[in-house]
Design an enzyme around this catalytic site. Structure first.
Site, mmCIF file in Angstrom:
data_model
loop_
_atom_site.group_PDB
_atom_site.id
_atom_site.type_symbol
_atom_site.label_atom_id
_atom_site.label_comp_id
_atom_site.label_asym_id
_atom_site.label_seq_id
_atom_site.Cartn_x
_atom_site.Cartn_y
_atom_site.Cartn_z
ATOM 1 C CE LYS A 1 6.513 2.835 7.750
ATOM 2 N NZ LYS A 1 5.771 2.295 8.935
ATOM 3 C CE1 TYR B 1 4.106 2.296 3.888
ATOM 4 C CE2 TYR B 1 5.879 2.033 2.287
ATOM 5 C CZ TYR B 1 5.292 1.695 3.485
ATOM 6 O OH TYR B 1 5.878 0.756 4.292
ATOM 7 C CB THR C 1 -7.384 -2.454 9.023
ATOM 8 O OG1 THR C 1 -8.136 -1.611 9.891
ATOM 9 C CG2 THR C 1 -7.605 -2.013 7.582
ATOM 10 C CB THR C 2 -3.982 -5.441 6.942
ATOM 11 O OG1 THR C 2 -3.125 -4.809 7.905
ATOM 12 C CG2 THR C 2 -4.449 -4.406 5.932
ATOM 13 N N GLY C 3 -4.549 -7.074 9.814
ATOM 14 C CA GLY C 3 -4.134 -8.174 10.671
ATOM 15 C C GLY C 3 -5.242 -9.197 10.853
ATOM 16 N NE ARG D 1 10.408 -2.825 -5.860
ATOM 17 C CZ ARG D 1 10.588 -2.052 -6.929
ATOM 18 N NH1 ARG D 1 11.788 -1.994 -7.513
ATOM 19 N NH2 ARG D 1 9.592 -1.346 -7.420
ATOM 20 C CB SER E 1 9.368 1.689 4.289
ATOM 21 O OG SER E 1 9.312 1.312 2.927
#
Length: 314
Positions: free
Chosen positions: A144, A140, A34-36, A207, A116
Protein backbone atom coordinates in the site's frame (compact mmCIF):
# COMPACT_ATOMS: atom_id res chain seq x y z
CA UNK A 1 -18.17 14.55 -14.37
CA UNK A 2 -16.96 11.14 -15.56
CA UNK A 3 -15.48 8.77 -12.98
CA UNK A 4 -13.83 5.37 -13.01
CA UNK A 5 -14.06 3.65 -9.64
CA UNK A 6 -11.89 0.54 -9.29
CA UNK A 7 -13.12 -1.94 -6.71
CA UNK A 8 -16.55 -0.40 -7.14
CA UNK A 9 -18.33 -3.68 -6.35
CA UNK A 10 -16.53 -3.94 -3.03
CA UNK A 11 -17.29 -2.78 0.49
CA UNK A 12 -16.03 0.81 0.37
CA UNK A 13 -16.01 1.34 -3.38
CA UNK A 14 -19.69 0.51 -3.85
CA UNK A 15 -20.71 3.12 -1.28
CA UNK A 16 -18.58 5.73 -3.08
CA UNK A 17 -20.22 4.79 -6.39
CA UNK A 18 -23.67 5.28 -4.85
CA UNK A 19 -22.70 8.73 -3.56
CA UNK A 20 -21.23 9.82 -6.90
CA UNK A 21 -24.34 8.73 -8.80
CA UNK A 22 -26.57 10.46 -6.25
CA UNK A 23 -24.53 13.61 -6.98
CA UNK A 24 -25.27 13.31 -10.71
CA UNK A 25 -21.94 11.95 -11.96
CA UNK A 26 -21.41 9.27 -14.62
CA UNK A 27 -19.59 6.28 -13.13
CA UNK A 28 -17.80 3.29 -14.63
CA UNK A 29 -17.08 0.50 -12.16
CA UNK A 30 -14.06 -1.78 -12.62
CA UNK A 31 -14.04 -4.92 -10.49
CA UNK A 32 -13.03 -8.57 -10.97
CA UNK A 33 -15.45 -9.72 -8.22
CA UNK A 34 -12.73 -11.56 -6.30
CA UNK A 35 -14.08 -9.99 -3.12
CA UNK A 36 -16.64 -7.58 -4.57
CA UNK A 37 -20.23 -8.54 -5.29
CA UNK A 38 -22.22 -7.79 -8.41
CA UNK A 39 -25.30 -6.96 -6.33
CA UNK A 40 -23.36 -4.13 -4.65
CA UNK A 41 -23.02 -2.26 -7.94
CA UNK A 42 -25.42 0.63 -8.38
CA UNK A 43 -27.73 -0.15 -11.34
CA UNK A 44 -27.02 3.31 -12.80
CA UNK A 45 -23.27 2.59 -12.96
CA UNK A 46 -21.61 1.04 -16.02
CA UNK A 47 -19.99 -2.18 -14.83
CA UNK A 48 -16.84 -3.77 -16.28
CA UNK A 49 -15.96 -7.25 -15.05
CA UNK A 50 -12.20 -7.03 -15.54
CA UNK A 51 -8.96 -7.23 -13.58
CA UNK A 52 -6.88 -4.05 -13.32
CA UNK A 53 -3.76 -6.11 -14.03
CA UNK A 54 -5.23 -7.44 -17.30
CA UNK A 55 -5.15 -6.01 -20.80
CA UNK A 56 -8.76 -4.76 -20.92
CA UNK A 57 -8.25 -1.68 -18.78
CA UNK A 58 -7.37 0.54 -21.72
CA UNK A 59 -10.67 -0.22 -23.45
CA UNK A 60 -12.55 0.86 -20.31
CA UNK A 61 -10.71 4.18 -20.25
CA UNK A 62 -11.40 4.67 -23.97
CA UNK A 63 -15.10 4.22 -23.30
CA UNK A 64 -15.31 6.06 -19.99
CA UNK A 65 -13.09 9.05 -20.80
CA UNK A 66 -12.76 9.70 -17.07
CA UNK A 67 -12.06 13.08 -15.57
CA UNK A 68 -11.21 11.37 -12.29
CA UNK A 69 -10.30 7.91 -11.01
CA UNK A 70 -10.99 6.65 -7.49
CA UNK A 71 -8.83 3.62 -6.83
CA UNK A 72 -10.06 1.03 -4.32
CA UNK A 73 -9.30 -2.24 -6.13
CA UNK A 74 -6.81 -4.05 -3.89
CA UNK A 75 -5.77 -7.14 -2.03
CA UNK A 76 -6.53 -5.90 1.47
CA UNK A 77 -6.07 -8.86 3.81
CA UNK A 78 -2.89 -8.70 5.91
CA UNK A 79 -2.72 -12.45 6.44
CA UNK A 80 -3.13 -13.16 2.72
CA UNK A 81 -0.25 -10.78 2.06
CA UNK A 82 1.96 -12.70 4.49
CA UNK A 83 1.07 -16.03 2.89
CA UNK A 84 1.02 -14.88 -0.75
CA UNK A 85 3.29 -11.83 -1.12
CA UNK A 86 3.57 -12.19 -4.90
CA UNK A 87 -0.20 -12.00 -5.31
CA UNK A 88 -0.34 -9.06 -2.91
CA UNK A 89 2.33 -7.16 -4.85
CA UNK A 90 0.78 -7.96 -8.23
CA UNK A 91 -2.61 -6.59 -7.31
CA UNK A 92 -1.61 -3.64 -5.15
CA UNK A 93 1.61 -2.44 -6.79
CA UNK A 94 1.44 -3.59 -10.41
CA UNK A 95 -2.32 -3.01 -10.53
CA UNK A 96 -1.88 0.59 -9.42
CA UNK A 97 0.96 1.08 -11.88
CA UNK A 98 -1.23 -0.21 -14.72
CA UNK A 99 -3.93 2.22 -13.65
CA UNK A 100 -1.48 5.11 -13.56
CA UNK A 101 -0.37 4.30 -17.09
CA UNK A 102 -3.98 4.61 -18.26
CA UNK A 103 -4.38 7.86 -16.33
CA UNK A 104 -1.32 9.24 -18.12
CA UNK A 105 -2.38 8.04 -21.54
CA UNK A 106 -5.95 9.31 -21.23
CA UNK A 107 -5.05 12.57 -19.49
CA UNK A 108 -7.06 11.93 -16.34
CA UNK A 109 -7.25 15.07 -14.24
CA UNK A 110 -7.00 13.47 -10.80
CA UNK A 111 -6.54 10.16 -8.99
CA UNK A 112 -7.83 9.49 -5.47
CA UNK A 113 -5.96 6.56 -3.94
CA UNK A 114 -7.10 4.49 -0.97
CA UNK A 115 -4.05 3.83 1.19
CA UNK A 116 -3.89 2.41 4.70
CA UNK A 117 -2.74 2.94 8.28
CA UNK A 118 -0.64 -0.20 7.69
CA UNK A 119 2.00 1.95 5.95
CA UNK A 120 3.07 3.36 9.33
CA UNK A 121 3.82 0.07 11.06
CA UNK A 122 4.17 0.09 14.87
CA UNK A 123 3.63 3.73 15.83
CA UNK A 124 6.39 5.75 17.43
CA UNK A 125 3.66 7.99 18.82
CA UNK A 126 -0.13 8.14 18.93
CA UNK A 127 -1.91 9.59 17.02
CA UNK A 128 0.36 9.15 14.10
CA UNK A 129 0.23 12.06 11.68
CA UNK A 130 1.14 12.06 8.01
CA UNK A 131 4.77 12.88 8.85
CA UNK A 132 5.16 9.74 10.96
CA UNK A 133 7.94 7.39 9.73
CA UNK A 134 6.74 4.68 7.36
CA UNK A 135 7.92 1.29 8.64
CA UNK A 136 5.31 -1.34 7.67
CA UNK A 137 5.64 -4.79 9.23
CA UNK A 138 3.43 -6.65 6.74
CA UNK A 139 3.70 -7.17 3.01
CA UNK A 140 0.29 -5.53 2.79
CA UNK A 141 1.69 -2.37 4.38
CA UNK A 142 4.54 -2.37 1.86
CA UNK A 143 2.20 -2.92 -1.08
CA UNK A 144 0.00 0.00 0.00
CA UNK A 145 2.95 2.32 0.62
CA UNK A 146 4.78 1.65 -2.65
CA UNK A 147 2.00 2.97 -4.93
CA UNK A 148 2.10 6.26 -3.04
CA UNK A 149 5.61 6.82 -4.42
CA UNK A 150 4.56 5.89 -7.95
CA UNK A 151 1.61 8.29 -7.72
CA UNK A 152 3.83 11.16 -6.59
CA UNK A 153 6.33 10.61 -9.43
CA UNK A 154 3.61 10.18 -12.07
CA UNK A 155 2.13 13.45 -10.84
CA UNK A 156 5.49 15.21 -11.07
CA UNK A 157 6.29 13.86 -14.54
CA UNK A 158 2.89 13.85 -16.23
CA UNK A 159 0.80 16.44 -14.38
CA UNK A 160 -1.75 14.04 -12.86
CA UNK A 161 -3.24 15.54 -9.72
CA UNK A 162 -3.87 13.22 -6.78
CA UNK A 163 -5.09 12.86 -3.23
CA UNK A 164 -3.95 9.93 -1.09
CA UNK A 165 -6.23 8.90 1.77
CA UNK A 166 -4.75 6.68 4.47
CA UNK A 167 -7.66 4.88 6.11
CA UNK A 168 -7.85 3.76 9.70
CA UNK A 169 -9.91 0.61 10.43
CA UNK A 170 -13.01 0.91 8.26
CA UNK A 171 -16.22 -0.94 9.13
CA UNK A 172 -19.85 -0.93 8.08
CA UNK A 173 -22.53 -2.28 5.79
CA UNK A 174 -21.39 -4.54 2.89
CA UNK A 175 -18.11 -5.55 4.51
CA UNK A 176 -17.63 -9.27 3.90
CA UNK A 177 -16.51 -11.23 6.98
CA UNK A 178 -15.35 -14.10 4.79
CA UNK A 179 -13.52 -11.99 2.22
CA UNK A 180 -12.28 -8.64 3.47
CA UNK A 181 -12.48 -9.82 7.05
CA UNK A 182 -12.51 -6.58 9.07
CA UNK A 183 -12.80 -7.36 12.78
CA UNK A 184 -16.23 -5.69 13.07
CA UNK A 185 -17.71 -7.72 10.21
CA UNK A 186 -16.20 -10.92 11.61
CA UNK A 187 -17.66 -10.24 15.07
CA UNK A 188 -21.08 -9.37 13.60
CA UNK A 189 -21.09 -12.62 11.65
CA UNK A 190 -20.08 -14.70 14.67
CA UNK A 191 -22.52 -13.00 17.06
CA UNK A 192 -25.56 -13.18 14.80
CA UNK A 193 -24.91 -16.78 13.82
CA UNK A 194 -24.53 -17.88 17.43
CA UNK A 195 -20.84 -18.75 17.12
CA UNK A 196 -18.21 -18.09 19.74
CA UNK A 197 -16.28 -14.93 18.95
CA UNK A 198 -12.53 -15.24 18.48
CA UNK A 199 -9.95 -12.63 19.51
CA UNK A 200 -6.35 -12.93 18.36
CA UNK A 201 -4.01 -11.83 21.16
CA UNK A 202 -5.20 -10.61 24.56
CA UNK A 203 -7.76 -8.18 23.13
CA UNK A 204 -6.04 -5.14 24.61
CA UNK A 205 -4.66 -4.14 21.22
CA UNK A 206 -6.34 -0.95 20.02
CA UNK A 207 -7.65 0.25 16.70
CA UNK A 208 -9.04 3.52 15.32
CA UNK A 209 -12.44 2.60 13.90
CA UNK A 210 -14.12 4.72 11.23
CA UNK A 211 -17.53 4.14 9.66
CA UNK A 212 -17.82 3.68 5.90
CA UNK A 213 -20.10 6.70 5.49
CA UNK A 214 -17.31 8.91 6.83
CA UNK A 215 -14.91 7.33 4.33
CA UNK A 216 -17.34 8.20 1.53
CA UNK A 217 -17.55 11.84 2.61
CA UNK A 218 -13.73 12.03 2.68
CA UNK A 219 -13.57 10.80 -0.93
CA UNK A 220 -16.19 13.32 -2.01
CA UNK A 221 -14.24 16.08 -0.29
CA UNK A 222 -11.09 14.98 -2.14
CA UNK A 223 -12.77 15.44 -5.51
CA UNK A 224 -12.28 19.20 -5.29
CA UNK A 225 -9.76 19.58 -2.46
CA UNK A 226 -6.50 18.10 -1.19
CA UNK A 227 -4.41 18.56 -4.34
CA UNK A 228 -1.18 16.52 -4.11
CA UNK A 229 -1.91 15.81 -0.45
CA UNK A 230 -1.79 12.77 1.83
CA UNK A 231 -4.40 12.59 4.58
CA UNK A 232 -5.28 10.29 7.45
CA UNK A 233 -8.99 9.45 7.46
CA UNK A 234 -9.81 8.38 11.00
CA UNK A 235 -11.68 9.18 14.21
CA UNK A 236 -8.41 9.80 16.05
CA UNK A 237 -9.70 7.61 18.90
CA UNK A 238 -8.47 4.26 20.24
CA UNK A 239 -10.75 1.36 21.09
CA UNK A 240 -9.48 -1.97 22.36
CA UNK A 241 -10.71 -5.11 20.63
CA UNK A 242 -12.10 -6.28 23.99
CA UNK A 243 -14.11 -3.07 24.39
CA UNK A 244 -15.26 -3.27 20.80
CA UNK A 245 -16.64 -6.76 21.33
CA UNK A 246 -18.23 -5.78 24.65
CA UNK A 247 -20.10 -2.96 22.93
CA UNK A 248 -21.16 -5.18 20.05
CA UNK A 249 -22.28 -7.92 22.42
CA UNK A 250 -24.39 -5.37 24.29
CA UNK A 251 -25.97 -4.09 21.07
CA UNK A 252 -26.71 -7.65 19.93
CA UNK A 253 -28.04 -8.76 23.28
CA UNK A 254 -25.35 -11.44 23.47
CA UNK A 255 -22.93 -12.36 26.29
CA UNK A 256 -19.30 -11.27 26.13
CA UNK A 257 -17.59 -14.66 25.90
CA UNK A 258 -14.66 -14.62 23.47
CA UNK A 259 -12.12 -17.35 22.83
CA UNK A 260 -8.58 -16.00 22.78
CA UNK A 261 -6.10 -17.23 20.18
CA UNK A 262 -2.39 -16.46 19.64
CA UNK A 263 -1.66 -13.11 17.95
CA UNK A 264 -1.14 -13.10 14.19
CA UNK A 265 1.98 -12.10 12.28
CA UNK A 266 1.86 -8.64 10.74
CA UNK A 267 -0.66 -7.22 13.22
CA UNK A 268 0.42 -4.13 15.15
CA UNK A 269 -0.52 -3.63 18.81
CA UNK A 270 -1.89 -0.08 18.84
CA UNK A 271 -3.14 2.31 16.19
CA UNK A 272 -4.54 5.82 16.22
CA UNK A 273 -4.26 8.28 13.34
CA UNK A 274 -4.29 12.04 13.72
CA UNK A 275 -6.89 13.50 11.34
CA UNK A 276 -6.09 17.20 11.80
CA UNK A 277 -4.80 17.69 8.25
CA UNK A 278 -7.96 16.22 6.71
CA UNK A 279 -10.11 18.49 8.83
CA UNK A 280 -8.13 21.59 7.94
CA UNK A 281 -7.35 20.97 4.27
CA UNK A 282 -10.22 18.76 3.04
CA UNK A 283 -12.88 20.41 5.16
CA UNK A 284 -13.82 16.93 6.32
CA UNK A 285 -14.50 15.43 9.72
CA UNK A 286 -16.00 12.14 10.94
CA UNK A 287 -19.60 12.31 12.09
CA UNK A 288 -20.72 8.73 12.85
CA UNK A 289 -19.84 7.61 16.38
CA UNK A 290 -18.68 4.05 16.99
CA UNK A 291 -21.89 3.15 18.83
CA UNK A 292 -24.11 4.59 16.09
CA UNK A 293 -22.10 2.97 13.30
CA UNK A 294 -22.09 -0.41 15.01
CA UNK A 295 -25.82 -0.19 15.69
CA UNK A 296 -26.56 0.55 12.03
CA UNK A 297 -24.25 -2.26 10.88
CA UNK A 298 -25.70 -4.82 13.28
CA UNK A 299 -29.29 -3.90 12.41
CA UNK A 300 -28.52 -4.26 8.70
CA UNK A 301 -27.02 -7.73 9.12
CA UNK A 302 -29.75 -8.80 11.53
CA UNK A 303 -32.28 -8.17 8.76
CA UNK A 304 -30.04 -9.80 6.19
CA UNK A 305 -29.50 -12.93 8.28
CA UNK A 306 -33.07 -13.09 9.53
CA UNK A 307 -31.63 -13.06 13.05
CA UNK A 308 -33.73 -12.58 16.17
CA UNK A 309 -31.04 -10.32 17.58
CA UNK A 310 -32.04 -6.71 17.94
CA UNK A 311 -30.49 -3.46 19.09
CA UNK A 312 -32.08 -1.71 22.07
CA UNK A 313 -33.27 1.85 21.42
CA UNK A 314 -30.60 4.53 21.63
Amino acid sequence: MNFVVTGGAGFIGSHIVDALIDSGHRVHVVDNLTTGRRENVNPKAIFHLIDITGDQLGAVFEQAKPDMVIHHAAQIDVQTSMERPLLDAKVNILGTLALLEQCREHKVRKLIYASSAAVYGPPEYLGADEGHPLRPISFYGISKQTPEHYIEIFSHLFGIDYTILRYANVYGIRQDPKGEGGVVSVFVDQLLQGQQTVIFGDGEQTRDFIYVKDIVSANLAAVERGSKGIYNISWNKQTSVNNLLKLMSELCGKPFAPRYMPPRAGDIIHSRLDNTAAKEQLGWEPRVTLRSGLRETIEYYSRLYGSNSSCPPQ
